[in-house]
Design an enzyme around this catalytic site. Sequence first.
Site, short mmCIF file in Angstrom:
data_model
loop_
_atom_site.label_atom_id
_atom_site.label_comp_id
_atom_site.label_asym_id
_atom_site.label_seq_id
_atom_site.Cartn_x
_atom_site.Cartn_y
_atom_site.Cartn_z
N ASP A 73 68.26 44.32 -8.40
CA ASP A 73 69.59 43.70 -7.79
C ASP A 73 70.46 44.08 -8.44
OD1 ASP A 73 68.40 42.69 -5.38
OD2 ASP A 73 68.58 40.59 -6.39
N ASN A 147 77.40 40.88 -2.58
CA ASN A 147 77.93 39.25 -2.92
C ASN A 147 78.53 38.71 -3.11
OD1 ASN A 147 74.31 39.70 -3.08
ND2 ASN A 147 74.84 39.62 -5.52
N ARG A 175 91.78 21.94 -7.40
CA ARG A 175 91.37 22.05 -9.03
C ARG A 175 90.04 22.13 -9.24
NH1 ARG A 175 92.51 18.74 -12.18
NH2 ARG A 175 94.15 19.71 -13.48
N ASP A 177 87.45 24.93 -11.17
CA ASP A 177 87.27 26.08 -12.90
C ASP A 177 86.49 27.26 -12.14
OD1 ASP A 177 86.89 23.98 -14.64
OD2 ASP A 177 84.55 24.59 -15.00
N THR A 188 72.39 34.09 -1.80
CA THR A 188 70.94 33.31 -2.68
C THR A 188 71.43 34.46 -4.32
OG1 THR A 188 69.70 35.27 -1.92
CG2 THR A 188 69.54 33.77 -0.84
N ALA A 189 72.61 34.53 -4.33
CA ALA A 189 73.03 34.86 -5.52
C ALA A 189 73.70 33.33 -6.64
CB ALA A 189 73.40 35.90 -6.42
N TYR A 190 75.01 33.92 -6.62
CA TYR A 190 76.40 33.20 -7.47
C TYR A 190 76.53 31.95 -7.08
CZ TYR A 190 78.90 32.03 -11.45
OH TYR A 190 80.27 31.83 -12.17
N LEU A 192 74.60 30.10 -4.60
CA LEU A 192 73.30 29.16 -4.23
C LEU A 192 72.99 29.02 -5.67
CD1 LEU A 192 70.90 28.40 -3.28
CD2 LEU A 192 69.48 30.11 -4.36
N SER A 193 73.39 28.73 -6.75
CA SER A 193 73.86 28.64 -8.25
C SER A 193 74.58 27.34 -8.15
CB SER A 193 73.69 29.34 -9.41
OG SER A 193 72.70 30.43 -9.53
#
Length: 292
Positions: A73, A147, A175, A177, A188-190, A192-193
Site C-alpha cells: 500500500d 489516506n 488538547r 497528541d 482502514t489505515a492510521y 482505524l488504529s
Amino acid sequence: MNNHFKCIGIVGHPRHPTALTTHEMLYRWLCTKGYEVIVEQQIAHELQLKNVKTGTLAEIGQLADLAVVVGGDGNMLGAARTLARYDIKVIGINRGNLGFLTDLDPDNAQQQLADVLEGHYTSEKRFLLEAQVCQQDCQKRISTAINEVVLHPGKVAHMIEFEVYIDEIFAFSQRSDGLIISTPTGSTAYSLSAGGPILTPSLDAITLVPMFPHTLSARPLVINSSSTIRLRFSHRRNDLEISCDSQIALPIQEGEDVLIRRCDYHLNLIHPKDYSYLNTLSTKLGWSKKLF
C-alpha cells in the site's frame, strides 16, 4: 491484444528480490502480448533492462492508459498521489503486507491481469485530500494525501492545543497528541488504529479522529467531503507538522494555519471483476466467518 488498454506503465519501488522478479515477469509478459510498455526509471535501472521505454511517474501518467503498481500500500500511495493528476487507470499487485489498495495476488497476477486487460474489471474513483500550510500574504505549502492528513508534533511527542473550524465555523478545541483527517480510503489505515470508523469508499465523507485526547468526551467526527477544515493553534510553537500519508511532511511555523479540503482530481482505481470491498475487509482484518 485488445483495445481496452494500449500503453501500460509499470510502477513501484522494489524493496526485495521477489518484487523485482514480479516487475521483470510483468514487463516481459506484456511485451509478448504486444502492448506498449513504459517502465518507471528506477525499475528499469535495477532490472538492467536495455532498449526499453522509461519514464517518470508524471510521464507515465501522461502517456499510459493503465499503471500497474507492484508493491504494498505504501508504494501505491506514493505513486497514486502523482498518477491521480492524470486520466489514467491504476491497479496494484500486492508485494506488501495487508494490501488494501493492491488487489492482485502475485502468485496469480498474470491471469488476473489478463482478465482486466480484456475489459473484465470494475472501476471506482477515490478522492484525495489537499493540505495547505499558510499564513496571510505568504506563499502556501501544499501537498496531497490518498489516506490521511495528520497533525502531530515534529520530534518529541507532547500535547497540542488547537482549534478546528469547519467551513469557517468553530467546531471544537482540543488538547491531544494530534488529529487524523482521513478519507474513506484511509479509514482502514492510521485512522482505524486510532479508533476511527470504517467508511465504504463510495461515501463522500471525511473523518476527524483525535489522537490520545486529554478528555473523555472527544469522539471521531464524520463530515461531508465538500467541507473545508481549518486548524488554528492557540499556543504558538514551531515544532508542529502536517504529514500526508506518512510520506510527506509540511512544517508549521508560528502564525500559520492549516487548511484541508478535498482535491479537485480523483484516483481512478480499478479492481478485478470479482472484487468485493466487504470481502476485502473480512480477509484483511480477520473478521469472523459466516455462521450459516
